[in-house]
Design a protein around this motif. Sequence first.
Motif, mmCIF file in Angstrom:
data_model
loop_
_atom_site.group_PDB
_atom_site.id
_atom_site.type_symbol
_atom_site.label_atom_id
_atom_site.label_comp_id
_atom_site.label_asym_id
_atom_site.label_seq_id
_atom_site.Cartn_x
_atom_site.Cartn_y
_atom_site.Cartn_z
ATOM 1 N N UNK A 207 47.160 37.013 35.363
ATOM 2 C CA UNK A 207 47.845 35.826 34.846
ATOM 3 C C UNK A 207 46.895 34.641 34.640
ATOM 4 N N UNK A 208 45.649 34.776 35.108
ATOM 5 C CA UNK A 208 44.690 33.688 34.948
ATOM 6 C C UNK A 208 45.027 32.466 35.776
ATOM 7 N N UNK A 209 45.522 32.694 36.983
ATOM 8 C CA UNK A 209 45.956 31.605 37.857
ATOM 9 C C UNK A 209 44.796 31.157 38.737
ATOM 10 N N UNK A 210 44.661 29.830 38.932
ATOM 11 C CA UNK A 210 43.703 29.282 39.891
ATOM 12 C C UNK A 210 44.430 29.162 41.233
ATOM 13 N N UNK A 211 44.144 30.029 42.204
ATOM 14 C CA UNK A 211 44.918 30.038 43.447
ATOM 15 C C UNK A 211 44.791 28.755 44.260
ATOM 16 N N UNK A 212 43.667 28.035 44.120
ATOM 17 C CA UNK A 212 43.493 26.808 44.872
ATOM 18 C C UNK A 212 44.348 25.674 44.317
#
Length: 438
Positions: A41-46
């Motif tokens: 999904x191209x998510x930035x977890x931070x």
Amino acid sequence: MRQDSTRDWDHMTLTRHHHAASRDALVDELAERVRDAIRREGVDPQREPGVVRRIATAEVRAHDERSLTGQVAPVAEPEAVVGELVARISGFGPLQPFLEDPEVEEIWINDPSRVFIARNGRHELTNLMLTAAQVTELVERMLKSSGRRVDLSRPFVDAMLPEGHRLHVVLEGISRGFSAVNIRKFVLRASRVTDLVELGSLSARAAAFLEASVRAGLNILVAGGTQTGKTTMLNCLAAAIPGGERVVSAEEVYELRFPHPDWVPLQTRQAGLEGTGEIRLRDLVKESLRMRPSRLIVGEVRAEECLDLLLALNAGLPGMCTIHANSAREALVKVCTLPLLAGENISARFVVPTVAASLDLVVHLGIDEHGVRRVNEIVGVPGRVESDVIETQPLFERHGGELRRTPGVPPRVERYERIGIDVHGLLSDPAPGPREAV
């Protein structure tokens, strides 16, 4: 009989270890699936922990649905597993519960087996036991979110975490035995001076006076020791700046947070791998003067940037800053000393009268034996110097646990009058509020 009891105890212990190992393996498997979904999904977890929680919840629910067929074991505590997955992937692992606890003010690691927290101004040794690899991974993850680095060539680092917490790391070799890690949490308990009255930090009359002083454009120095609430006080004072003014702030790491429609916050920068590109606090103070500010705020003065701040205040630009000092008098002495670090051509004969003409109020903070942060004194600086000593006028002093009004006369009365404030009346009559003396 004793042999049977021992055998039963050993069996129970082995069973407990087996369940713990199975749970850890399950969480590891689920964590890998969540990471795969995050990458897809191209998510930035931070920066998007809410999305991570949604993905983790979906993966745990999917696992439970497969358990109905008997292919896999069910998840015993789904909510706890989801929280652990979010902490492991988006948060900071074993430290995440302390970061989420609103009562915890600070976290520090002396070595992997000694993790401390500060709660209500007091230190506590936790029962958390980490490994060296876990601490290294946590530091790397925290620094990744901030864009800063720490290595042998630069063994210290100050960085800001996504939630506004301040991270400080000292590498092993400079710190004996193990790298020292400190996280000072951003805990918002007060956003205006009236909130400080509710917390018992100052009296209602002193709060009304400080708010009026900010509106009148007086230059205020906030002083105190470590963890006495200097940044909180600066935030509360800055919240009283009129909305029509333009504010520029300069800090080593972003810590100031206050509501204002026209505010430009600036932050220092480390040198790059080539040793270039460093932006010092002194550079920011100089640069801010080119940005048409109506107010200048410096998070904390520690070195030669004090000279540039004084020159700006002396030129008529209202401002505020904080400084480490044990009293209002010591704060003034320190402000007279730090500019001397700017160069050999800077003398005390120039600095002392400049400080006297530039600063108007000194607010000194302290912390009592119960961990409560309080204003200990508010001192006016009328601008006079006698025998190289800056004269002061005590306006409020703490006596017997109460912050009391003293007979001192506030400086710059004409500035209050300019905006329609009767400062003498403000100081002589008790201001309305929940309590008058704290």
